[in-house]
Design a protein around this motif. Structure first.
Motif, PDB file in Angstrom:
ATOM      1  N   SER A  43       0.821  -1.204   0.000  1.00 39.45           N
ATOM      2  CA  SER A  43       0.000   0.000   0.000  1.00 39.45           C
ATOM      3  C   SER A  43       0.859   1.259   0.000  1.00 39.45           C
ATOM      4  O   SER A  43       1.967   1.273   0.532  1.00 39.45           O
ATOM      5  CB  SER A  43      -0.891   0.034   1.250  1.00 39.45           C
ATOM      6  N   ASP A  44       0.309   2.307  -0.565  1.00 33.58           N
ATOM      7  CA  ASP A  44       0.911   3.625  -0.428  1.00 33.58           C
ATOM      8  C   ASP A  44       0.875   4.007   1.058  1.00 33.58           C
ATOM      9  O   ASP A  44      -0.169   3.912   1.702  1.00 33.58           O
ATOM     10  CB  ASP A  44       0.125   4.640  -1.271  1.00 33.58           C
ATOM     11  N   TRP A  45       1.999   4.417   1.583  1.00 30.47           N
ATOM     12  CA  TRP A  45       2.110   4.699   3.019  1.00 30.47           C
ATOM     13  C   TRP A  45       1.090   5.733   3.490  1.00 30.47           C
ATOM     14  O   TRP A  45       0.416   5.543   4.505  1.00 30.47           O
ATOM     15  CB  TRP A  45       3.531   5.177   3.335  1.00 30.47           C
ATOM     16  N   SER A  46       0.986   6.847   2.744  1.00 29.77           N
ATOM     17  CA  SER A  46       0.120   7.939   3.201  1.00 29.77           C
ATOM     18  C   SER A  46      -1.336   7.503   3.271  1.00 29.77           C
ATOM     19  O   SER A  46      -2.087   7.965   4.139  1.00 29.77           O
ATOM     20  CB  SER A  46       0.273   9.165   2.294  1.00 29.77           C
ATOM     21  N   GLN A  47      -1.754   6.600   2.394  1.00 23.94           N
ATOM     22  CA  GLN A  47      -3.119   6.095   2.456  1.00 23.94           C
ATOM     23  C   GLN A  47      -3.277   5.040   3.548  1.00 23.94           C
ATOM     24  O   GLN A  47      -4.269   5.032   4.275  1.00 23.94           O
ATOM     25  CB  GLN A  47      -3.513   5.502   1.103  1.00 23.94           C
ATOM     26  N   ALA A  48      -2.288   4.162   3.671  1.00 26.87           N
ATOM     27  CA  ALA A  48      -2.386   3.070   4.653  1.00 26.87           C
ATOM     28  C   ALA A  48      -2.503   3.597   6.075  1.00 26.87           C
ATOM     29  O   ALA A  48      -3.325   3.107   6.852  1.00 26.87           O
ATOM     30  CB  ALA A  48      -1.173   2.149   4.533  1.00 26.87           C
ATOM     31  N   VAL A  49      -1.691   4.586   6.425  1.00 29.59           N
ATOM     32  CA  VAL A  49      -1.671   5.038   7.828  1.00 29.59           C
ATOM     33  C   VAL A  49      -2.871   5.901   8.183  1.00 29.59           C
ATOM     34  O   VAL A  49      -3.067   6.233   9.351  1.00 29.59           O
ATOM     35  CB  VAL A  49      -0.350   5.767   8.166  1.00 29.59           C
ATOM     36  N   GLN A  50      -3.692   6.262   7.181  1.00 27.81           N
ATOM     37  CA  GLN A  50      -4.939   6.968   7.467  1.00 27.81           C
ATOM     38  C   GLN A  50      -6.071   6.005   7.807  1.00 27.81           C
ATOM     39  O   GLN A  50      -7.147   6.422   8.218  1.00 27.81           O
ATOM     40  CB  GLN A  50      -5.347   7.825   6.260  1.00 27.81           C
ATOM     41  N   GLY A  51      -5.817   4.699   7.629  1.00 24.95           N
ATOM     42  CA  GLY A  51      -6.843   3.705   7.857  1.00 24.95           C
ATOM     43  C   GLY A  51      -7.099   3.435   9.328  1.00 24.95           C
ATOM     44  O   GLY A  51      -6.320   3.833  10.206  1.00 24.95           O
ATOM     45  N   PRO A  52      -8.168   2.724   9.622  1.00 27.65           N
ATOM     46  CA  PRO A  52      -8.558   2.474  11.020  1.00 27.65           C
ATOM     47  C   PRO A  52      -7.540   1.640  11.792  1.00 27.65           C
ATOM     48  O   PRO A  52      -7.470   1.752  13.016  1.00 27.65           O
ATOM     49  CB  PRO A  52      -9.890   1.722  10.889  1.00 27.65           C
ATOM     50  N   ALA A  53      -6.728   0.838  11.108  1.00 30.90           N
ATOM     51  CA  ALA A  53      -5.755  -0.013  11.812  1.00 30.90           C
ATOM     52  C   ALA A  53      -4.715   0.808  12.561  1.00 30.90           C
ATOM     53  O   ALA A  53      -4.107   0.331  13.518  1.00 30.90           O
ATOM     54  CB  ALA A  53      -5.068  -0.950  10.818  1.00 30.90           C
ATOM     55  N   TYR A  54      -4.514   2.057  12.141  1.00 29.47           N
ATOM     56  CA  TYR A  54      -3.471   2.888  12.750  1.00 29.47           C
ATOM     57  C   TYR A  54      -4.021   3.977  13.663  1.00 29.47           C
ATOM     58  O   TYR A  54      -3.270   4.820  14.148  1.00 29.47           O
ATOM     59  CB  TYR A  54      -2.605   3.522  11.649  1.00 29.47           C
ATOM     60  N   GLU A  55      -5.325   3.943  13.936  1.00 22.97           N
ATOM     61  CA  GLU A  55      -5.933   5.001  14.753  1.00 22.97           C
ATOM     62  C   GLU A  55      -5.345   5.086  16.143  1.00 22.97           C
ATOM     63  O   GLU A  55      -5.186   6.174  16.696  1.00 22.97           O
ATOM     64  CB  GLU A  55      -7.449   4.777  14.856  1.00 22.97           C
TER      65      GLU A  55
END
Length: 202
Positions: A43-55
């Motif tokens: 995944s593109d990092w900037s998109q991945a870390v916006q996901g719920p897994a990283y909240e």
């Protein structure tokens, strides 16, 4: 959780296969590399870390991509790819006051683990690549600094499994990583500079 820790994110057989497929390519061809990483589900990092897994994660390392296993990969067209898979660090209220690695998706951390556990993770990854590529061309160790570079010279690139001081922590922690670097791109950053380039590429 305080004290000594070793964190790791598994280097699976599937991931080894993807890395070896990337190792066959020109690492300076950013579009080609990007397409292959997308095909592999990175995944593109900037998109991945916006996901719920990283909240609920206290901190997220900078990178360009995230593997399905959770590794943070930096590959920005300079002729190299950097994929850390283990860290050795202290949670002591100094540089770190909480276990940021253990909270990351795909990562686990072991409180109280130290050098032996960290070295064992590195040795296991070296063995995975040895099983696929045969014996490495070089296994360079600096016992005084607990650094090690195990490398395979491939047609277009050099594959390195390395361990040593982690620069973003001002060398207070250590990381272990898989590093792909172009044999021919003049600006590709080799660990320890031109002497290491000369050794590993010829």
């Amino acid at each position: 959780m305080s004290g000594e820790h070793v964190a790791r994110c598994p280097v699976t057989g599937e991931l080894v296969g993807v890395i070896l497929a990337l190792a066959e390519l020109d690492l300076t061809d950013a579009d080609l590399i990007e397409a292959r990483m997308r095909e592999a589900g990175w995944s593109d990092w900037s998109q991945a870390v916006q996901g719920p897994a990283y909240e609920d994660t206290p901190d997220v390392p900078d990178a360009t991509h995230v593997t399905p296993q959770g590794h943070f990969v930096t590959c920005d067209g300079d002729g190299s790819l950097h994929l850390p898979f283990a860290y050795l660090y202290s949670v002591d209220g100094g540089l770190l006051d909480e276990d940021c690695w253990g909270a990351l998706p795909g990562w686990t951390s072991e409180e109280g683990a130290w050098r032996a556990a960290f070295d064992a993770h590195v040795a296991a990854v070296v063995q995975r690549f040895t099983d696929r590529l045969g014996l490495p061309n070089h296994d360079i160790r600096q016992p005084r600094y607990d650094t090690r570079y195990v490398s395979w010279r491939l047609e277009h690139n050099v594959l390195i499994v390395g361990q040593g001081p982690e620069p973003l922590s001002y060398h207070q922690f250590e990381d272990a990583h898989v590093y792909l670097v172009s044999r021919t791109a003049k600006d590709a950053p080799f660990p320890d500079g031109e002497e290491m380039r000369a050794l590993l590429t010829t």
